[in-house]
Each structure stands twice: as C-alpha cells, then as structure tokens.
Motif scaffolding. Structure first.
Motif, PDB file in Angstrom:
ATOM      1  N   ASP A 204       1.475  -0.965   0.074  1.00 23.23           N
ATOM      2  CA  ASP A 204       0.362  -0.022   0.500  1.00 23.23           C
ATOM      3  C   ASP A 204       1.003   1.274   0.355  1.00 23.23           C
ATOM      4  N   GLY A 205       1.901   1.302  -0.268  1.00 23.35           N
ATOM      5  CA  GLY A 205       3.366   2.497   0.095  1.00 23.35           C
ATOM      6  C   GLY A 205       3.692   2.855   1.246  1.00 23.35           C
ATOM      7  N   ALA A 206       3.115   2.136   2.366  1.00 19.12           N
ATOM      8  CA  ALA A 206       3.341   2.495   3.819  1.00 19.12           C
ATOM      9  C   ALA A 206       5.411   2.706   4.107  1.00 19.12           C
ATOM     10  N   ASN A 207       5.607   3.741   4.118  1.00 18.08           N
ATOM     11  CA  ASN A 207       7.296   3.451   4.363  1.00 18.08           C
ATOM     12  C   ASN A 207       7.358   3.149   5.837  1.00 18.08           C
ATOM     13  N   LYS A 208       8.629   2.478   6.123  1.00 18.22           N
ATOM     14  CA  LYS A 208       9.410   2.270   7.609  1.00 18.22           C
ATOM     15  C   LYS A 208       8.731   2.695   8.805  1.00 18.22           C
ATOM     16  N   TRP A 209       8.668   3.673   8.948  1.00 21.07           N
ATOM     17  CA  TRP A 209       7.781   4.918  10.088  1.00 21.07           C
ATOM     18  C   TRP A 209       6.662   4.579  10.109  1.00 21.07           C
ATOM     19  N   GLN A 210       6.400   4.679   9.148  1.00 21.48           N
ATOM     20  CA  GLN A 210       4.368   4.636   8.967  1.00 21.48           C
ATOM     21  C   GLN A 210       4.208   3.245   9.757  1.00 21.48           C
ATOM     22  N   ARG A 211       5.367   2.172   8.898  1.00 18.53           N
ATOM     23  CA  ARG A 211       4.814   0.511   9.561  1.00 18.53           C
ATOM     24  C   ARG A 211       5.453   0.069  10.928  1.00 18.53           C
ATOM     25  N   PHE A 212       6.204   1.418  11.621  1.00 16.06           N
ATOM     26  CA  PHE A 212       6.732   1.505  13.049  1.00 16.06           C
ATOM     27  C   PHE A 212       5.608   1.633  13.588  1.00 16.06           C
ATOM     28  N   THR A 216       3.991  -2.251  14.314  1.00 15.82           N
ATOM     29  CA  THR A 216       4.837  -2.493  15.324  1.00 15.82           C
ATOM     30  C   THR A 216       4.677  -1.623  16.790  1.00 15.82           C
ATOM     31  N   MET A 217       3.836  -0.534  16.988  1.00 22.43           N
ATOM     32  CA  MET A 217       3.460  -0.655  18.500  1.00 22.43           C
ATOM     33  C   MET A 217       2.576  -1.068  18.799  1.00 22.43           C
ATOM     34  N   PRO A 218       1.393  -1.084  17.947  1.00 16.60           N
ATOM     35  CA  PRO A 218      -0.251  -0.844  18.011  1.00 16.60           C
ATOM     36  C   PRO A 218       0.153  -2.721  18.323  1.00 16.60           C
ATOM     37  N   LEU A 219       0.632  -3.801  17.654  1.00 13.15           N
ATOM     38  CA  LEU A 219       0.477  -4.879  18.118  1.00 13.15           C
ATOM     39  C   LEU A 219       1.390  -5.467  19.675  1.00 13.15           C
ATOM     40  N   LEU A 220       2.552  -4.313  19.166  1.00 11.74           N
ATOM     41  CA  LEU A 220       3.271  -4.506  20.621  1.00 11.74           C
ATOM     42  C   LEU A 220       3.352  -4.209  21.881  1.00 11.74           C
ATOM     43  N   SER A 221       2.150  -3.270  21.868  1.00 15.12           N
ATOM     44  CA  SER A 221       1.770  -2.390  23.374  1.00 15.12           C
ATOM     45  C   SER A 221       1.621  -3.015  24.536  1.00 15.12           C
ATOM     46  N   PRO A 222       1.019  -4.430  23.790  1.00 12.08           N
ATOM     47  CA  PRO A 222       1.169  -5.248  25.200  1.00 12.08           C
ATOM     48  C   PRO A 222       1.885  -5.772  26.099  1.00 12.08           C
ATOM     49  N   ILE A 223       2.883  -5.930  24.923  1.00  9.36           N
ATOM     50  CA  ILE A 223       4.459  -5.901  25.250  1.00  9.36           C
ATOM     51  C   ILE A 223       5.530  -5.186  26.056  1.00  9.36           C
ATOM     52  N   VAL A 224       5.220  -3.794  25.655  1.00 10.51           N
ATOM     53  CA  VAL A 224       5.324  -2.243  26.262  1.00 10.51           C
ATOM     54  C   VAL A 224       4.919  -2.097  27.742  1.00 10.51           C
ATOM     55  N   PHE A 225       3.581  -2.571  27.568  1.00 14.47           N
ATOM     56  CA  PHE A 225       2.715  -2.478  28.680  1.00 14.47           C
ATOM     57  C   PHE A 225       3.607  -3.120  30.202  1.00 14.47           C
ATOM     58  N   PHE A 226       3.899  -4.175  29.698  1.00 13.22           N
ATOM     59  CA  PHE A 226       4.487  -5.296  30.960  1.00 13.22           C
ATOM     60  C   PHE A 226       5.651  -4.600  30.653  1.00 13.22           C
ATOM     61  N   ASN A 227       6.454  -4.684  30.362  1.00 19.69           N
ATOM     62  CA  ASN A 227       7.920  -4.172  30.729  1.00 19.69           C
ATOM     63  C   ASN A 227       8.306  -2.857  31.332  1.00 19.69           C
ATOM     64  N   LEU A 228       7.226  -1.936  30.922  1.00 19.51           N
ATOM     65  CA  LEU A 228       7.177  -0.981  31.565  1.00 19.51           C
ATOM     66  C   LEU A 228       6.530  -0.998  33.274  1.00 19.51           C
ATOM     67  N   VAL A 229       5.489  -1.564  33.012  1.00 23.60           N
ATOM     68  CA  VAL A 229       5.184  -2.195  34.330  1.00 23.60           C
ATOM     69  C   VAL A 229       6.469  -2.479  35.286  1.00 23.60           C
ATOM     70  N   LEU A 230       7.052  -3.517  35.095  1.00 26.01           N
ATOM     71  CA  LEU A 230       7.887  -4.499  36.071  1.00 26.01           C
ATOM     72  C   LEU A 230       9.246  -3.705  35.775  1.00 26.01           C
ATOM     73  N   GLN A 231       9.853  -2.669  34.952  1.00 25.64           N
ATOM     74  CA  GLN A 231      10.881  -1.683  34.934  1.00 25.64           C
ATOM     75  C   GLN A 231      10.941  -0.500  36.016  1.00 25.64           C
ATOM     76  N   ILE A 232       9.553   0.022  35.551  1.00 24.46           N
ATOM     77  CA  ILE A 232       9.382   0.552  36.668  1.00 24.46           C
ATOM     78  C   ILE A 232       9.060   0.473  37.826  1.00 24.46           C
ATOM     79  N   ILE A 233       8.202  -0.795  38.388  1.00 23.99           N
ATOM     80  CA  ILE A 233       8.622  -1.386  40.321  1.00 23.99           C
ATOM     81  C   ILE A 233      10.234  -1.570  40.127  1.00 23.99           C
TER      82      ILE A 233
END
Length: 306
Positions: A204-212, A216-233
């Motif tokens: 569809d013509g999306a560049n790397k930044w748009q794909r990220f 990437t970020m929406p589908l990886l958001s549960p992992i980001v949330f998991f890491n965020l909680v653990l690292q803050i604690i």
C-alpha cells in the motif's frame, strides 16, 4: 451387587483424592511456610513498627501516625523522592527505548543472533550487582576510563561521580545499560507479529516509519505495557547502584540519595526502625498507586489483537 460395587468404587476414588490432596499440601508446605515466615510475617511486623518509635534496643513505643507526619517536614526525604522520580522518569523510558531499538535490529535475522542476544542480556544479569557498581564507579571517576578516553581527543572530563550535576546521570546511564531483560521480551513479541501485515502495508506504499507506528507499536503495545510496569517497579526498588557509587552517603550533596538509600540510612544507620518501616510502606503505596494508574491508562493505548 452393581449398586454395592459402584458405592465401593466411589469410596476408593474419594480416598485416593484425599491422599492426593494430602500429598499436594506436603509439597506446598515449604512454600507456604516461606510465604508466612519471609514475606507476610515481616510485612505485618513492619506495618506495626511503622506506628511506633523503635530503635532495635528498646521495646517499640506506639506513637500512632507521628512517623508519617514527620515525613511531611523531612527535607531529605522530599529530596530523595525528587531524585528517585527523576531516576524513574528519565531512566525507564531511555532503557525501554534502547531495548526496543536493539530488539528490532536483532529481529532482522542476523548471523550469530544467539551470541548477540546473550551478550546484550548479560548486563541485566550483572547490572544490580556490587561488582558492576564498583566497576561503574571506577569508570566514571576523575581518572577513570571515560575521562581517559576523552583525554585522547583533548577533552578534560569532570569527576562524573563526584559532581552533583552529573552523579545521578551516571547512575541513570548504568540503569539504561541493563536493557537486556526487556530487550529479550521485546524480541519475543516482535517474533509474534505476522509478517503479512508488513507485506500488505508495503504494497500500500507505507514507509518504514509508518509501518512502525501503525503496525509494530499497536501490536507490541501489550509487551511495552508489561515491560513498563516491571521496569518502573524495579527502578523504584533500586538501591545497590546508589549505595556503591556514593559510598552509602547519597552524595555528592544528596544528588544520588534514592528513597531506598535514605530508608536504609534511617533504619540501619540511625536505628530509627519505626520511621524506616513507615517509609517502606509509603514506598509500597507509591509503587502500588503508580501500577494501578498504569493499568487504568493502558485501556487507552494498549491494543490486544484477538
């Protein structure tokens, strides 16, 4: 006979189930004893001590909420909160950002991936150790390795650890350096994202930044949330780095006085165990409140792909 046989079979089954339950309790007994003796028991005792004046020698003297009201007028405690929140707010995002970047680089499928993954994970195993903290103190000392490298290009480096304006930054850098654990989790999450999403977006013509940002970020958001909680604690519980780098003083000028370090000084330096216990419960409540806020806020940015 069939009814009697069925009744006998049921009795044998019930007896066997009770035997299995007893065996389960026997195997669980060491864990339950450890939970009561090492976790729940000390927590209840510290909760009681937080309402007392206790110096380890005399019997605890009940003073109610005095320890908690003292905190409102303790300038060093307020400074320790400022230092700790600075450490968490700056260090955790930088660490997670670096971990995600390295994970995306490794996800490209380079040769020797297992080796690089192990090398990058190693600092997480050693980051909170006394040996690494001592090494970090030597590296950022006045005549340390960092200043020796800067001297090669004609730059006179300061005493990073002995300078109040750079001491905390040096410890934050140590925290960022221990990015291996969240990196491994990010890498596992990246491997679970279907490649077809990226292929469709590229068509569809999306560049790397748009794909990220769109994939990437929406589908990886549960992992980001998991890491965020653990690292803050984990960041709020940091102690060894500040203790070793500052020599246990929180200096220079209290610039590395973490909340946990000040708690240690109060409890084991001044033997003010009642006040230290109150500080421990305040730390628990702060971490619990921030974790609850993170879970509430996750509704608005964490995407779960069913």
């Amino acid at each position: 006979m069939s009814a009697l046989g069925e009744l006998s079979r049921l009795k044998k089954g019930a007896k066997g189930e009770r035997t299995q339950n007893k065996a389960a309790f026997v195997f669980l007994a060491p864990w339950l004893l450890g939970l009561l003796a090492i976790t729940i028991g000390p927590m209840l005792i510290s909760l009681y001590l937080s309402f007392t004046d206790y110096n380890l020698i005399q019997s605890p003297n009940w003073i109610g909420l005095d320890n908690f009201t003292r905190m409102l007028h303790d300038t060093r405690l307020m400074n320790s909160l400022r230092v700790t929140f600075t450490y968490v707010i700056v260090g955790v995002p930088l660490q997670l950002g670096l971990a995600l970047f390295i994970a995306m680089v490794l996800d490209r499928g380079m040769r020797g991936l297992a080796f690089y993954r192990s090398v990058f994970y190693l600092p997480s195993l050693l980051g909170a150790s006394v040996a690494v903290a001592i090494l970090w103190k030597q590296m950022f000392g006045t005549t340390g390795l960092v200043n020796q490298v800067l001297a090669l290009v004609g730059i006179q480096g300061p005493g990073w650890i002995s300078n109040p304006s750079t001491a905390l930054g040096s410890i934050i850098l140590l925290h960022v350096w221990t990015f291996g654990s969240p990196m491994i989790i990010f890498l596992a999450g990246l491997r679970q994202i279907p490649v077809m999403y990226y292929e469709a977006a590229e068509v569809d013509g999306a560049n790397k930044w748009q794909r990220f940002w769109k994939i990437t970020m929406p589908l990886l958001s549960p992992i980001v949330f998991f890491n965020l909680v653990l690292q803050i604690i984990g960041a709020f519980q940091s102690f060894t780095q500040a203790f070793i780098v500052s020599g246990g003083t929180g200096g220079p000028a209290d610039s590395t006085m973490f909340f946990t370090l000040y708690l240690y000084q109060k409890g084991f330096g001044q033997f003010d165990m009642g006040y230290a216990s109150a500080m421990a419960w305040v730390l628990l409540l702060m971490v619990g409140a921030l974790t609850a806020i993170n879970f509430f806020a996750s509704r608005f940015w964490v995407f779960y792909d069913d």
